[in-house]
Design an enzyme around this catalytic site. Structure first.
Site, PDB file in Angstrom:
ATOM      1  N   LYS A   1      29.037  64.367  33.809  1.00  0.00           N
ATOM      2  CA  LYS A   1      28.589  63.157  34.512  1.00  0.00           C
ATOM      3  C   LYS A   1      27.988  62.176  33.521  1.00  0.00           C
ATOM      4  CE  LYS A   1      23.921  63.945  34.250  1.00  0.00           C
ATOM      5  NZ  LYS A   1      23.003  63.198  33.412  1.00  0.00           N
TER       6      LYS A   1
ATOM      7  N   PRO B   1      29.418  68.591  25.989  1.00  0.00           N
ATOM      8  CA  PRO B   1      28.358  68.883  25.020  1.00  0.00           C
ATOM      9  C   PRO B   1      27.145  69.543  25.667  1.00  0.00           C
ATOM     10  CG  PRO B   1      29.002  66.557  24.917  1.00  0.00           C
ATOM     11  CD  PRO B   1      29.773  67.176  26.036  1.00  0.00           C
ATOM     12  N   VAL B   2      26.501  70.425  24.929  1.00  0.00           N
ATOM     13  CA  VAL B   2      25.310  71.120  25.428  1.00  0.00           C
ATOM     14  C   VAL B   2      24.080  70.252  25.125  1.00  0.00           C
ATOM     15  CG1 VAL B   2      23.902  73.200  25.131  1.00  0.00           C
ATOM     16  CG2 VAL B   2      26.389  73.368  25.079  1.00  0.00           C
ATOM     17  N   ALA B   3      23.164  70.147  26.104  1.00  0.00           N
ATOM     18  CA  ALA B   3      21.956  69.304  25.961  1.00  0.00           C
ATOM     19  C   ALA B   3      22.332  67.893  25.512  1.00  0.00           C
ATOM     20  CB  ALA B   3      20.959  69.933  24.980  1.00  0.00           C
TER      21      ALA B   3
ATOM     22  N   MET C   1      24.916  65.031  29.739  1.00  0.00           N
ATOM     23  CA  MET C   1      26.133  64.914  30.543  1.00  0.00           C
ATOM     24  C   MET C   1      26.258  66.054  31.555  1.00  0.00           C
ATOM     25  SD  MET C   1      28.867  63.472  27.796  1.00  0.00           S
ATOM     26  CE  MET C   1      29.871  62.697  29.073  1.00  0.00           C
ATOM     27  N   ALA C   2      25.160  66.732  31.808  1.00  0.00           N
ATOM     28  CA  ALA C   2      25.098  67.810  32.811  1.00  0.00           C
ATOM     29  C   ALA C   2      25.958  69.018  32.449  1.00  0.00           C
ATOM     30  CB  ALA C   2      25.457  67.293  34.206  1.00  0.00           C
TER      31      ALA C   2
ATOM     32  N   SER D   1      24.570  72.191  34.043  1.00  0.00           N
ATOM     33  CA  SER D   1      24.660  72.063  35.505  1.00  0.00           C
ATOM     34  C   SER D   1      26.108  72.198  35.967  1.00  0.00           C
ATOM     35  CB  SER D   1      24.129  70.700  35.950  1.00  0.00           C
ATOM     36  OG  SER D   1      22.812  70.539  35.511  1.00  0.00           O
TER      37      SER D   1
ATOM     38  N   ASP E   1      20.845  68.323  38.686  1.00  0.00           N
ATOM     39  CA  ASP E   1      22.178  67.720  38.599  1.00  0.00           C
ATOM     40  C   ASP E   1      23.281  68.589  39.206  1.00  0.00           C
ATOM     41  OD1 ASP E   1      21.092  65.594  37.192  1.00  0.00           O
ATOM     42  OD2 ASP E   1      21.632  66.396  35.224  1.00  0.00           O
TER      43      ASP E   1
HETATM   44  O1  C5P Z   1      16.163  70.357  37.316  1.00  0.00           O
HETATM   45  P1  C5P Z   1      16.574  70.406  35.885  1.00  0.00           P
HETATM   46  O2  C5P Z   1      16.748  71.779  35.357  1.00  0.00           O
HETATM   47  O3  C5P Z   1      17.739  69.536  35.618  1.00  0.00           O
HETATM   48  O4  C5P Z   1      15.353  69.731  35.086  1.00  0.00           O
HETATM   49  C1  C5P Z   1      15.087  70.024  33.740  1.00  0.00           C
HETATM   50  C2  C5P Z   1      13.721  69.459  33.379  1.00  0.00           C
HETATM   51  O5  C5P Z   1      13.780  68.026  33.349  1.00  0.00           O
HETATM   52  C3  C5P Z   1      12.600  69.755  34.365  1.00  0.00           C
HETATM   53  O6  C5P Z   1      11.975  70.984  34.097  1.00  0.00           O
HETATM   54  C4  C5P Z   1      11.650  68.588  34.161  1.00  0.00           C
HETATM   55  O7  C5P Z   1      10.832  68.798  33.021  1.00  0.00           O
HETATM   56  C5  C5P Z   1      12.583  67.440  33.828  1.00  0.00           C
HETATM   57  N1  C5P Z   1      12.891  66.637  35.032  1.00  0.00           N
HETATM   58  C6  C5P Z   1      11.933  65.756  35.529  1.00  0.00           C
HETATM   59  N2  C5P Z   1      12.211  65.018  36.633  1.00  0.00           N
HETATM   60  C7  C5P Z   1      13.419  65.123  37.248  1.00  0.00           C
HETATM   61  C8  C5P Z   1      14.427  65.993  36.757  1.00  0.00           C
HETATM   62  C9  C5P Z   1      14.116  66.747  35.629  1.00  0.00           C
HETATM   63  O8  C5P Z   1      10.839  65.632  34.973  1.00  0.00           O
HETATM   64  N3  C5P Z   1      13.657  64.394  38.317  1.00  0.00           N
END
Ligand code: C5P
Length: 312
Positions: free
Chosen positions: A18, A104-106, A109-110, A113, A146
């Protein structure tokens, strides 16, 4: 004569990456997450996830980004498969998961996820679960903000943590170029940098911008290029200053717009056609400021089951 088809022994799905055309970040909530308003677009850069019935759980990874993917229970695809098995009380659940990693990782681009979304759909099919879509979406949201969008694909507005999706009236196909970095950025760190840089304590409640909605309705890539916005861009630049030069280079070489994708470090450029995208790839590669470039069209479908499962 009626035939009863045997359950598949193995299921392969493909899942898109994404890009966030708009990412507005609101205040940090008590749950440690920021309130978001985002416009996701799924783009044609895919991971393939294969699940195969096995004696014990395992995950292996192939493809250009294989080396960067966590193995074992830290792997999001593995967590997704196990969560689904627990939730649906699947007996004889173990699967061997294979991920062909092209996202790509980190990279913003999700990538992780996408693999989680892929594992959910692949296992649902493998185990013959026929789940309600909303129930699957709820499990997806538990795995990451995501993940629901990676299931859905297309173009959607995300609110809450990004996991609550609403449809968008959109037309057209968009040609993107992605400048990839060989080193990822940590999403929590980028959000942390956003908090550090945001001195204004009353961060407004984020909402989709009229300019973005109008651009997507028009199908005009120039309008979309002008409307791209990402509140995580400055924090990403602050952590990785070299990214500013990448964005400047793409805009100088004629991109219609450019933006950090999600929490970065991928820089996404919008172009007017596939020829324009190819020209921009060539120019960016020649410039030497970019580690690697790739291009993809959007929007595309979310998780899709690939034909040809092997049967028991
Ligand atoms: O939910 P996800 O694993 O994608 O989020 C990774 C990290 O990104 C969360 O632990 C949080 O630190 C940060 N995050 C955030 N606000 C969001 C989504 C993610 O602070 N809406």
């Amino acid at each position: 004569m009626s035939t009863v088809s045997a359950p598949p022994r193995s299921v392969t799905v493909r899942v898109p990456a994404k890009v966030n055309c708009e990412l507005r970040v609101g205040p940090l909530g008590a749950d440690g997450y920021h309130e978001l308003s985002t416009v996701f677009m799924a783009v044609g850069l895919y991971d393939e996830v294969t699940v195969t019935r096995a004696e014990r759980w395992s995950v292996t990874t192939t493809g250009p980004y294989a080396a960067h993917v966590p193995s074992g229970s830290d792997n999001l695809a593995m967590r997704a498969a196990r969560l689904l098995a627990r939730h649906m009380r699947v007996t004889r659940a173990p699967v061997a998961i294979r991920i062909d990693k092209n996202i790509p990782v980190a990279g913003g681009m999700a990538g992780g996820s996408a693999d989680a979304a892929g594992a959910l759909v692949a296992c649902e099919h493998l185990w013959g679960l026929r789940m309600d879509r909303d129930e699957l979406m709820e499990l997806a949201a538990e795995l990451g903000s995501d993940v629901p969008f990676c299931l859905a694909g297309g173009i959607a507005i995300g609110s809450g943590r990004g996991e609550r999706l609403a449809p968008v009236l959109a037309r057209g196909t968009y040609h993107w170029v992605f400048a990839l970095s060989s080193q990822g950025l940590s999403t929590p760190e980028v959000f942390g940098e956003f908090d550090r840089l945001t001195t204004d304590i009353s961060v407004p409640q984020p909402e989709p911008s009229p300019a973005m909605m109008t651009a997507l309705r028009s199908g005009d890539p120039e309008a979309l290029g002008d409307a791209l916005v990402n509140d995580l861009q400055e924090p990403a630049f602050s952590l990785r200053p070299a990214l500013r030069a990448v964005l400047d280079a793409g805009l100088e070489f004629g991109a219609l717009g450019g933006i950090i994708s999600g929490s970065g470090p991928t820089v996404a450029f919008l172009t007017g056609s596939s020829e324009h995208a190819l020209d921009l790839c060539v120019a960016l590669t020649a410039s030497g400021v970019v580690d690697q470039v790739t291009r993809a069209k959007g929007p595309v479908h979310g998780v899709q089951i690939l034909p040809g499962p092997t049967r028991e």
